[in-house]
Design a protein around this motif. Sequence first.
Motif, PDB file in Angstrom:
ATOM      1  N   HIS A  12       3.629 -10.114  -7.816  1.00  0.00           N
ATOM      2  CA  HIS A  12       3.159  -8.786  -7.436  1.00  0.00           C
ATOM      3  C   HIS A  12       4.279  -7.986  -6.787  1.00  0.00           C
ATOM      4  O   HIS A  12       5.139  -8.555  -6.107  1.00  0.00           O
ATOM      5  CB  HIS A  12       1.966  -8.899  -6.481  1.00  0.00           C
ATOM      6  CG  HIS A  12       0.857  -9.689  -7.073  1.00  0.00           C
ATOM      7  ND1 HIS A  12      -0.115  -9.131  -7.861  1.00  0.00           N
ATOM      8  CD2 HIS A  12       0.596 -11.023  -7.031  1.00  0.00           C
ATOM      9  CE1 HIS A  12      -0.937 -10.076  -8.270  1.00  0.00           C
ATOM     10  NE2 HIS A  12      -0.526 -11.234  -7.778  1.00  0.00           N
ATOM     11  N   GLN A  24      -0.845   1.040  -4.697  1.00  0.00           N
ATOM     12  CA  GLN A  24      -1.901   0.142  -5.137  1.00  0.00           C
ATOM     13  C   GLN A  24      -2.560   0.742  -6.364  1.00  0.00           C
ATOM     14  O   GLN A  24      -2.575   1.968  -6.545  1.00  0.00           O
ATOM     15  CB  GLN A  24      -2.923  -0.078  -4.031  1.00  0.00           C
ATOM     16  CG  GLN A  24      -2.337  -0.760  -2.813  1.00  0.00           C
ATOM     17  CD  GLN A  24      -3.234  -1.857  -2.273  1.00  0.00           C
ATOM     18  OE1 GLN A  24      -4.453  -1.774  -2.353  1.00  0.00           O
ATOM     19  NE2 GLN A  24      -2.618  -2.876  -1.737  1.00  0.00           N
ATOM     20  N   GLY A  35      -5.269  -3.090  -5.641  1.00  0.00           N
ATOM     21  CA  GLY A  35      -4.320  -4.172  -5.398  1.00  0.00           C
ATOM     22  C   GLY A  35      -2.916  -3.785  -5.795  1.00  0.00           C
ATOM     23  O   GLY A  35      -2.677  -2.756  -6.432  1.00  0.00           O
ATOM     24  N   LEU A  36      -1.981  -4.623  -5.414  1.00  0.00           N
ATOM     25  CA  LEU A  36      -0.579  -4.418  -5.765  1.00  0.00           C
ATOM     26  C   LEU A  36      -0.388  -4.559  -7.268  1.00  0.00           C
ATOM     27  O   LEU A  36      -1.087  -5.348  -7.923  1.00  0.00           O
ATOM     28  CB  LEU A  36       0.296  -5.459  -5.063  1.00  0.00           C
ATOM     29  CG  LEU A  36       0.313  -5.439  -3.536  1.00  0.00           C
ATOM     30  CD1 LEU A  36       1.068  -6.654  -3.002  1.00  0.00           C
ATOM     31  CD2 LEU A  36       0.921  -4.154  -3.019  1.00  0.00           C
ATOM     32  N   LEU A 111      -4.756  -1.126   4.296  1.00  0.00           N
ATOM     33  CA  LEU A 111      -4.751  -2.302   3.427  1.00  0.00           C
ATOM     34  C   LEU A 111      -5.666  -3.379   3.986  1.00  0.00           C
ATOM     35  O   LEU A 111      -5.887  -3.449   5.202  1.00  0.00           O
ATOM     36  CB  LEU A 111      -3.333  -2.858   3.287  1.00  0.00           C
ATOM     37  CG  LEU A 111      -2.276  -1.912   2.722  1.00  0.00           C
ATOM     38  CD1 LEU A 111      -0.921  -2.607   2.680  1.00  0.00           C
ATOM     39  CD2 LEU A 111      -2.666  -1.400   1.348  1.00  0.00           C
ATOM     40  N   GLN A 115      -3.576  -8.279   2.140  1.00  0.00           N
ATOM     41  CA  GLN A 115      -2.554  -7.397   1.569  1.00  0.00           C
ATOM     42  C   GLN A 115      -1.599  -6.917   2.647  1.00  0.00           C
ATOM     43  O   GLN A 115      -0.393  -6.850   2.433  1.00  0.00           O
ATOM     44  CB  GLN A 115      -3.196  -6.192   0.875  1.00  0.00           C
ATOM     45  CG  GLN A 115      -3.846  -6.513  -0.441  1.00  0.00           C
ATOM     46  CD  GLN A 115      -2.857  -6.838  -1.542  1.00  0.00           C
ATOM     47  OE1 GLN A 115      -1.945  -7.637  -1.383  1.00  0.00           O
ATOM     48  NE2 GLN A 115      -3.059  -6.238  -2.683  1.00  0.00           N
TER      49      GLN A 115
END
Length: 134
Positions: A12, A24, A35-36, A111, A115
Motif C-alpha cells: 500500500h 485514500q 483505504g490507501l 484516519l 491507518q
Amino acid sequence: MAFDDVFRLSAHAVITDGAGAVLQLKATYGGLAWGLPGGALEPGETIHECIVRECREELGLEVEVKWLTGVYYHRTYNSQAFIFRCVLPPDTILSLSAEHSAWRFFPLEDLSPVQRQRVEDCLRFAGVVFSASF
C-alpha cells in the motif's frame, strides 16, 4: 504455519498532498471503505512490483516509490501489509479504476486508528522499518 495454510501479502502507498493530508480511495466492493492505494501481491510478484502495478491500476499513473516504511500483520485477514512512501508525479490527474468510486486527501486525525498508525510511522520513517500487529 503449515505448508498448505493460506497467507496473504499486500502493498500500500502513503501519498500526501502539500498540506500533509493522506490520499485514500473509496472502494466499490466489500464494505465500501476508504483505504490507501494498493492491494494483494500476484503470484511471483515482488512487493515493489506490486505497489507500482496497484498504483498504476488504481490511480492511472506511475508513482515514484521512495522507500518501504513498515510491515503490519492483520489478524482478521491473516495478512501482512507492506507500506511504502510514494510520491505522485507533478501536475497529476488521477484516473480511478472500477474498484474505486472516489478519492480524497484526509487529514491524519480523520484516519482510522490502524491507518493512522501506519501513516504516522511512514511519515516519521528514519531508515528503520516499522512493524506492528493488529
